[in-house]
Design a protein around this motif. Structure first.
Motif, PDB file in Angstrom:
ATOM      1  N   GLY A  38       8.417   6.797 120.350  1.00 11.97           N
ATOM      2  CA  GLY A  38       8.114   5.406 121.372  1.00 11.97           C
ATOM      3  C   GLY A  38       6.343   4.833 121.258  1.00 11.97           C
ATOM      4  N   ASP A  39       5.776   3.890 121.765  1.00  9.87           N
ATOM      5  CA  ASP A  39       4.746   3.128 121.457  1.00  9.87           C
ATOM      6  C   ASP A  39       4.048   3.742 122.800  1.00  9.87           C
ATOM      7  N   LYS A  40       4.317   4.089 124.153  1.00  9.86           N
ATOM      8  CA  LYS A  40       3.832   4.557 125.216  1.00  9.86           C
ATOM      9  C   LYS A  40       4.154   6.088 125.279  1.00  9.86           C
ATOM     10  N   LYS A  41       2.919   6.970 125.543  1.00 10.63           N
ATOM     11  CA  LYS A  41       3.206   8.389 126.183  1.00 10.63           C
ATOM     12  C   LYS A  41       4.687   8.620 126.930  1.00 10.63           C
ATOM     13  N   THR A  42       5.426   9.243 127.016  1.00  9.76           N
ATOM     14  CA  THR A  42       7.205   9.551 128.045  1.00  9.76           C
ATOM     15  C   THR A  42       6.880  10.542 128.705  1.00  9.76           C
ATOM     16  N   ILE A  43       7.106  10.415 129.934  1.00 12.38           N
ATOM     17  CA  ILE A  43       7.184  11.674 130.798  1.00 12.38           C
ATOM     18  C   ILE A  43       8.735  11.412 131.214  1.00 12.38           C
ATOM     19  N   GLY A  44       9.293  12.429 130.872  1.00 14.07           N
ATOM     20  CA  GLY A  44      10.537  12.890 131.707  1.00 14.07           C
ATOM     21  C   GLY A  44      10.954  13.376 133.240  1.00 14.07           C
ATOM     22  N   VAL A  45      11.748  12.434 133.816  1.00 15.83           N
ATOM     23  CA  VAL A  45      11.752  12.446 135.426  1.00 15.83           C
ATOM     24  C   VAL A  45      13.241  12.509 135.369  1.00 15.83           C
ATOM     25  N   SER A  46      13.983  13.449 135.793  1.00  9.68           N
ATOM     26  CA  SER A  46      14.900  14.070 136.932  1.00  9.68           C
ATOM     27  C   SER A  46      15.247  14.123 137.886  1.00  9.68           C
ATOM     28  N   VAL A  47      16.192  13.678 138.923  1.00 10.23           N
ATOM     29  CA  VAL A  47      16.051  13.464 140.066  1.00 10.23           C
ATOM     30  C   VAL A  47      17.657  13.580 140.862  1.00 10.23           C
ATOM     31  N   ALA A  48      17.311  14.185 142.068  1.00 12.44           N
ATOM     32  CA  ALA A  48      18.916  15.060 142.227  1.00 12.44           C
ATOM     33  C   ALA A  48      19.514  13.069 142.000  1.00 12.44           C
ATOM     34  N   ASP A  49      19.385  11.915 143.242  1.00 14.09           N
ATOM     35  CA  ASP A  49      20.385  11.246 143.904  1.00 14.09           C
ATOM     36  C   ASP A  49      19.010   9.947 143.633  1.00 14.09           C
ATOM     37  N   GLN A  50      19.205   8.919 143.622  1.00 12.35           N
ATOM     38  CA  GLN A  50      18.440   7.046 144.370  1.00 12.35           C
ATOM     39  C   GLN A  50      19.142   6.866 145.251  1.00 12.35           C
ATOM     40  N   LYS A  51      19.841   8.060 146.664  1.00 14.67           N
ATOM     41  CA  LYS A  51      20.365   7.550 147.323  1.00 14.67           C
ATOM     42  C   LYS A  51      19.084   7.105 148.709  1.00 14.67           C
ATOM     43  N   SER A  52      19.080   8.723 148.952  1.00 13.98           N
ATOM     44  CA  SER A  52      18.149   9.867 149.171  1.00 13.98           C
ATOM     45  C   SER A  52      16.793   8.700 149.760  1.00 13.98           C
ATOM     46  N   LEU A  53      16.322   8.393 150.755  1.00 15.36           N
ATOM     47  CA  LEU A  53      14.911   7.475 150.804  1.00 15.36           C
ATOM     48  C   LEU A  53      13.759   7.686 150.363  1.00 15.36           C
ATOM     49  N   PHE A  54      13.951   9.908 150.465  1.00 15.25           N
ATOM     50  CA  PHE A  54      13.093  10.486 150.467  1.00 15.25           C
ATOM     51  C   PHE A  54      13.075  10.196 148.454  1.00 15.25           C
ATOM     52  N   TYR A  55      13.869  10.331 147.832  1.00 21.48           N
ATOM     53  CA  TYR A  55      14.073  10.343 146.255  1.00 21.48           C
ATOM     54  C   TYR A  55      13.009   8.971 145.349  1.00 21.48           C
ATOM     55  N   VAL A  56      14.060   8.437 146.933  1.00 20.84           N
ATOM     56  CA  VAL A  56      13.687   6.502 146.143  1.00 20.84           C
ATOM     57  C   VAL A  56      12.050   6.462 145.645  1.00 20.84           C
ATOM     58  N   ALA A  57      12.196   6.732 146.918  1.00 24.09           N
ATOM     59  CA  ALA A  57      10.304   6.391 147.539  1.00 24.09           C
ATOM     60  C   ALA A  57       9.485   7.232 146.177  1.00 24.09           C
ATOM     61  N   ALA A  58       9.689   8.505 146.418  1.00 21.41           N
ATOM     62  CA  ALA A  58       9.304   9.565 145.308  1.00 21.41           C
ATOM     63  C   ALA A  58       9.050   8.749 143.478  1.00 21.41           C
ATOM     64  N   VAL A  59      10.094   8.360 143.519  1.00 21.78           N
ATOM     65  CA  VAL A  59      10.303   7.769 142.400  1.00 21.78           C
ATOM     66  C   VAL A  59       9.606   6.648 142.319  1.00 21.78           C
ATOM     67  N   GLN A  60       9.323   5.719 142.767  1.00 22.48           N
ATOM     68  CA  GLN A  60       8.227   4.306 143.402  1.00 22.48           C
ATOM     69  C   GLN A  60       7.272   4.912 143.238  1.00 22.48           C
ATOM     70  N   GLY A  61       6.871   6.117 143.867  1.00 20.07           N
ATOM     71  CA  GLY A  61       5.274   5.842 143.255  1.00 20.07           C
ATOM     72  C   GLY A  61       4.975   6.774 141.929  1.00 20.07           C
TER      73      GLY A  61
END
Length: 334
Positions: A38-61
């Motif tokens: 792609g045009d941008k340098k890319t980082i992959g992120v694998s998260v257990a879920d996007q229901k937990s508020l903890f994980y939602v906040a971590a991905v937002q960060g």
């Protein structure tokens, strides 16, 4: 002494044998520049879920830091399915991401993904859950010091009940890093408070509804119960609501997370305390570290980066800002 149920671990162990079978594209040094072509340098992120508020906040960060630095994120959510997460990690690696940020569903299943990333020469930044020893090499591990958090929280809870009496413990997913460490922390506190007795333990898998149902049974069997240690805020809230429905007043309910909903619970007097984590900050750190590694500047990154927690009670809930812990979108009305 806490007697942890170990039967659920039997269902986790076979996952460690999962192998990544899809062929991997070459993910060596070139992945650190463009990532997937792609045009941008890319980082992959694998998260257990996007229901937990903890994980939602971590991905937002993570997203905020990546945007600031001009990097693209490819985020996948496993919906709490370890097999699905292994497949998703494999897919990310075939897209030649420059680094993998990994929040695993459970520490046992995580080993397959870490080994695959190692084989593809993709550095792994683990957040929250640590893959088991021997299952691969991590560039760094970013997490809450859950042993200390649980020890301090249980110390506080025991002081609230006069350092004596009957308590119950609600465990998270058995075998997960947080469950193991939070159990250990409370066990350490129990050793220092011999007049506190654990009369009931149940596994509620971080879930409020499961905790509610488990606590209904615990309350029926233990009329003298004084307190419940929920290894997560959701479980503490579920336990408190079960006690409220049963008309059991004067009990103490504590958890670990610092969820906006727990702030609201403490303000309302439903629950009494939480140890607030910093998932938004952890997400920012994870992306910053991943970029440093991709740019060849990661030599100074510590192998372990434990983040502090803050004890939130009725005494400081009005002055501590939940946005500090869960990001600019967090609100106690959530």
């Amino acid at each position: 002494m806490v007697l942890r149920k170990k039967s659920v671990l039997k269902t986790l162990i076979p996952l460690a044998a999962l192998a990544i079978v899809a062929p991997l594209a070459s993910c060596g040094d070139s992945a650190g520049t463009e990532g997937g072509g792609g045009d941008k340098k890319t980082i992959g992120v694998s998260v257990a879920d996007q229901k937990s508020l903890f994980y939602v906040a971590a991905v937002q960060g993570m997203e905020a830091e990546a945007k600031k630095r001009g990097y693209e994120l490819k985020v996948t959510s496993a919906n709490n399915n370890a097999n699905q997460q292994v497949s998703q990690v494999n897919d990310l690696l075939t897209q030649q991401v420059g680094a993998l940020i990994f929040i695993s569903q459970d520490s046992t299943a995580a080993g397959a993904g870490v080994r695959a990333a190692n084989q593809a020469d993709v550095p792994v930044v683990a957040v929250d859950q640590r893959p088991e020893s021997g299952d691969g090499e991590l560039a760094t591990y970013i997490a809450t010091d859950s042993v200390k958090a649980a020890k301090d929280l249980c110390d506080w809870m025991f002081s609230q009940i006069g350092d004596s009496g009957e308590i119950a413990i609600l465990h998270g997913v058995l075998g997960s890093t947080a469950e193991i460490q939070r159990t250990q922390g409370c066990e350490d506190s129990l050793k220092e408070h011999p007049n506190v007795k654990v009369v009931a333990e149940e596994t509620a898998n971080w879930d409020e509804t499961e905790a509610f149902k488990a606590t209904q049974n615990i309350l029926s069997a233990n009329p003298n119960l004084k307190a419940v240690f929920g290894e997560s805020d959701a479980m503490a809230l579920g336990a408190a609501k079960a006690a409220q429905q049963a008309g059991r007043s004067g009990m103490t309910f504590v958890g670990i997370d610092g969820f906006p909903t727990m702030f609201a619970g403490i303000e309302a007097g439903l629950t009494q305390a939480t140890m607030a984590q910093q998932p938004y900050k952890m997400g920012e750190i994870a992306v910053d570290n991943a970029i440093s590694i991709m740019e060849g500047k990661g030599d100074g990154i510590a192998k372990e980066q434990y983040q502090d927690t803050v004890l939130i009670t009725k005494d400081n809930v009005a002055t501590e800002d939940v946005k500090t812990f869960y990001g600019p979108d967090a609100s106690v009305d959530q």
